[in-house]
Every structure is written in C-alpha cells, then in structure tokens.
Write a protein that holds these residues in place. Structure first.
Motif, PDB file in Angstrom:
ATOM      1  N   GLY A 161       0.805  -1.229   0.000  1.00 30.69           N
ATOM      2  CA  GLY A 161       0.000   0.000   0.000  1.00 30.69           C
ATOM      3  C   GLY A 161       0.834   1.272   0.000  1.00 30.69           C
ATOM      4  O   GLY A 161       0.279   2.371  -0.092  1.00 30.69           O
ATOM      5  N   GLY A 162       2.142   1.166   0.125  1.00 27.60           N
ATOM      6  CA  GLY A 162       3.003   2.356   0.111  1.00 27.60           C
ATOM      7  C   GLY A 162       2.777   3.274   1.304  1.00 27.60           C
ATOM      8  O   GLY A 162       3.047   4.469   1.233  1.00 27.60           O
ATOM      9  N   PRO A 178      -3.377   1.685   7.518  1.00 33.83           N
ATOM     10  CA  PRO A 178      -3.465   1.559   6.070  1.00 33.83           C
ATOM     11  C   PRO A 178      -2.506   0.485   5.548  1.00 33.83           C
ATOM     12  O   PRO A 178      -1.726  -0.073   6.315  1.00 33.83           O
ATOM     13  CB  PRO A 178      -3.059   2.943   5.558  1.00 33.83           C
ATOM     14  N   GLY A 179      -2.559   0.238   4.252  1.00 33.40           N
ATOM     15  CA  GLY A 179      -1.594  -0.675   3.631  1.00 33.40           C
ATOM     16  C   GLY A 179      -2.145  -2.069   3.441  1.00 33.40           C
ATOM     17  O   GLY A 179      -3.321  -2.349   3.708  1.00 33.40           O
ATOM     18  N   GLY A 211       0.438  -7.980   3.275  1.00 40.01           N
ATOM     19  CA  GLY A 211       1.846  -8.360   3.065  1.00 40.01           C
ATOM     20  C   GLY A 211       2.770  -7.372   3.759  1.00 40.01           C
ATOM     21  O   GLY A 211       3.693  -7.755   4.491  1.00 40.01           O
ATOM     22  N   GLY A 212       2.503  -6.084   3.549  1.00 39.41           N
ATOM     23  CA  GLY A 212       3.305  -5.037   4.202  1.00 39.41           C
ATOM     24  C   GLY A 212       3.164  -5.121   5.711  1.00 39.41           C
ATOM     25  O   GLY A 212       4.136  -4.934   6.458  1.00 39.41           O
ATOM     26  N   GLY A 270       2.566   7.627   8.374  1.00 36.58           N
ATOM     27  CA  GLY A 270       2.325   7.167   9.751  1.00 36.58           C
ATOM     28  C   GLY A 270       3.464   7.613  10.659  1.00 36.58           C
ATOM     29  O   GLY A 270       4.137   8.618  10.388  1.00 36.58           O
TER      30      GLY A 270
END
Ligand SMILES: Cc1cc2nc3c(=O)[nH]c(=O)nc-3n(C[C@H](O)[C@H](O)[C@H](O)COP(=O)(O)OP(=O)(O)OC[C@H]3O[C@@H](n4cnc5c(N)ncnc54)[C@H](O)[C@@H]3O)c2cc1C
Length: 286
Positions: A44-45, A111-112, A115-116, A205
C-alpha cells in the motif's frame, strides 16, 4: 512513485508491474533474478519514502489484483483465514467483521496491505499482527514458492526479522466473535486514531521507531520543540510530533531534510538517535 505512496512524494521507478497470481509473481521474480534486474516489492506504500531520484529498478506492486481472501479451516475453536498479500488491511478487517471473526480489531485504521503489515509486524494498542500469523507463503529471491510456519518467524518491533523476500500470502488464526463487539472495538479504535493522528494530511504514519526504553519518539520530538517545524511543505505535525506530514507539494528531499533535523535536534537534547520506521527507498543524493 508519489502516486503509490501515502506521503505523496518521490521520483519514478524504472518500471512497475502488478502480478495477478502466485504463478505470475514467481515467474516474474525468477526472470528478474536471472536477468540481474534490481527489484523491490510495494504494497500500500503507507510506510515508504521514495527519494526524488526514484528507484532504478522494477517495483512489484501487490495490490487489489492480488487480494483474494478465503477461510482455510479451523482448529481448536479458532478459524484460519488465508489472504493474498495485496489485500488491504481495511478490506480484510471488514471481511472478518462480516463473518464475525475476532482478533484483527487492533488493525482497524492501519493503512496498507496485509503483506506489508506482516513484513513490518504492524501493530497498535499493544497488539501486533505477528501474534496472529499461522503461516506465510513466500516467493524467495530465485522465484521459488515456499511456506514458513508463523511460529518460526522471529517477529519483533516493526519487523518480521527475516531476510527480504516476497510475502505472497498469509494465513491468520482468528477467533469466532460477535459482530456487535467487533464493530464496537473497531469504531472505538478509529475514534481514538482520529483524535490523536493527523489523518487529513498525507503521511507515512509514525516516522520514527520508539526507542527501546524511555519516552516515545513523539514525546522526544515534541520536547525538542519541533511540533510545527517546517522545511518547504514538509512539516512535523502539530497534532502528533512523530508524524511528518506533506502540506501540499513536499519533495522527498524536503521530507528527508526534516527527518535529519529531527534526528539531530533530538540527539542534541536527549542523546537518543531516532531510527526511522519508514523505509527509505532509492538513491538519495546529498
Ligand atoms: C495514517 C497512517 C497510520 C499508520 N498507523 C500505523 C499503526 O498504527 N501501526 C503500524 O504498525 N503502522 C502504521 N502505519 C504504517 C503502515 O501503514 C504499516 O507499516 C503497514 O503495515 C505497511 O503496509 P504497506 O502495504 O503500505 O507497506 P509498504 O509501505 O508498501 O511497504 C513497507 C515495506 O514492506 C515491504 N513490503 C510490502 N509488501 C510486501 C510483501 N508483500 N512482501 C515483501 N515485502 C513487502 C516493502 O518492500 C517495504 O520495505 C500507518 C501509516 C499511516 C499512513
């Protein structure tokens, strides 16, 4: 890459590819490895800052196209859920709510992608995703697919503790719960987040990790008098000092220069050298 990161800054990648299946992902990694092409994975970067110079390699973007969720049986009263790495945490939390599966409430509002979240061992309110991981399916640097038992993953604060490889899918162990209670917990945690975090401004964040002992990073930055400190459009949030926010058109250089100032001032004041939680990507000049 600005369009692929929540802090909305950063230069271009040489190429960006969105695989749609495990087989496609494995073949891509194998091909990139064989041709000695530099690559990285992006979810999600929401925890990256890409340098203005960009990334001179291939970005494998795992997003919605790589986001299937399915129940994978149950054991000892718990329910196993397998989810592809590109699924957003928000969608997964909602999916669990619909099926009355409890355990992920703490992740509501992070968020994201899942996997992250596993690679970063994302956490909040005293809980971390690592405690729910039953199994991770990875694609290693040679393009081989393998399973890793959750119990053997050395999760620690904001890291899963393993060498870089692609997290392709994750199996979580959740509990049967009650919709009303799950929903109430999610709403309460979202309310607390809105009260303490600058969610109306682009950011990645918490920018810095909390030191292992002593005050939290945000407190150290606030005590250094840096709330509201600004370089160009990069600013230390007046609402939460551990958030560096993009006030409009901040370049990665502005954001990184502010990161340097924060580290130096906190060091001078407290003797603590803050480590970024945000992953800095690409070649930074100067
Ligand atoms: C407003 C806001 C609030 C936040 N709140 C929290 C919070 O409460 N708790 C918390 O822990 N974090 C928080 N974060 C940070 C961030 O959301 C988490 O770290 C999140 O889990 C990162 O997931 P992502 O998919 O966006 O990862 P990305 O930013 O895309 O990537 C982060 C790192 O993980 C790697 N990566 C991503 N996907 C994979 C994969 N499938 N396989 C291998 N490597 C991969 C990337 O290469 C990179 O090194 C917040 C961020 C924002 C913007």
């Amino acid at each position: 890459m600005a369009g692929y990161s929540t802090i909305k800054a950063g230069g271009p990648a040489a190429a960006l590819i969105e695989p749609r299946s495990m087989a496609e992902l494995a073949a891509l990694v194998r091909g990139l490895h064989e041709n000695r092409v530099k690559w990285m994975v992006l979810g999600g970067g929401s925890n990256v800052l890409v340098a203005d110079e960009g990334f001179a390699g291939v970005v494998l973007h795992l997003g919605r196209r790589f986001g299937a969720i399915a129940e994978a049986g149950g054991q000892d009263g718990s329910v196993l859920v397998t989810v592809e790495a590109g699924c957003s945490l928000a969608r997964l939390v909602n999916w669990c709510l619909e099926r009355e599966l409890a355990g992920l409430e703490f992740a509501s509002g992070i968020p994201g992608s899942i996997g992250g979240a596993v690679v970063m061992n994302a956490g909040a309110w005293g809980r971390e995703i690592g405690s729910l991981v039953e199994k991770v399916t990875v694609v290693d640097g040679d393009g081989n697919i393998a399973g890793i038992e959750g119990a053997s993953i050395p999760f620690r604060y904001r890291s899963w503790g393993l060498a870089e490889q692609v997290v392709a899918a994750v199996t979580l162990r959740l509990e049967k719960g009650r919709r009303q209670e799950i929903e109430a917990a999610c709403h309460e945690l979202a309310r607390r987040r809105r009260g303490t975090q600058p969610l109306d401004k682009p950011s990645a964040g918490s920018f810095f990790k909390n030191p292992p002992a002593g005050p939290a990073a945000g407190k150290l930055i606030e005590d250094a008098g840096l709330k509201g400190y600004r370089i160009g459009d990069a600013m230390v949030s007046p609402k939460h000092a551990n958030f560096i926010v993009n006030m409009g058109h901040a370049s990665a250089a502005d954001l990184l220069a502010l990161m340097d100032v924060v580290r130096e001032k906190v060091m001078a004041m407290s003797g603590i050298w803050l480590e970024p939680e945000v992953r800095i990507i690409g070649d930074r000049k100067g």
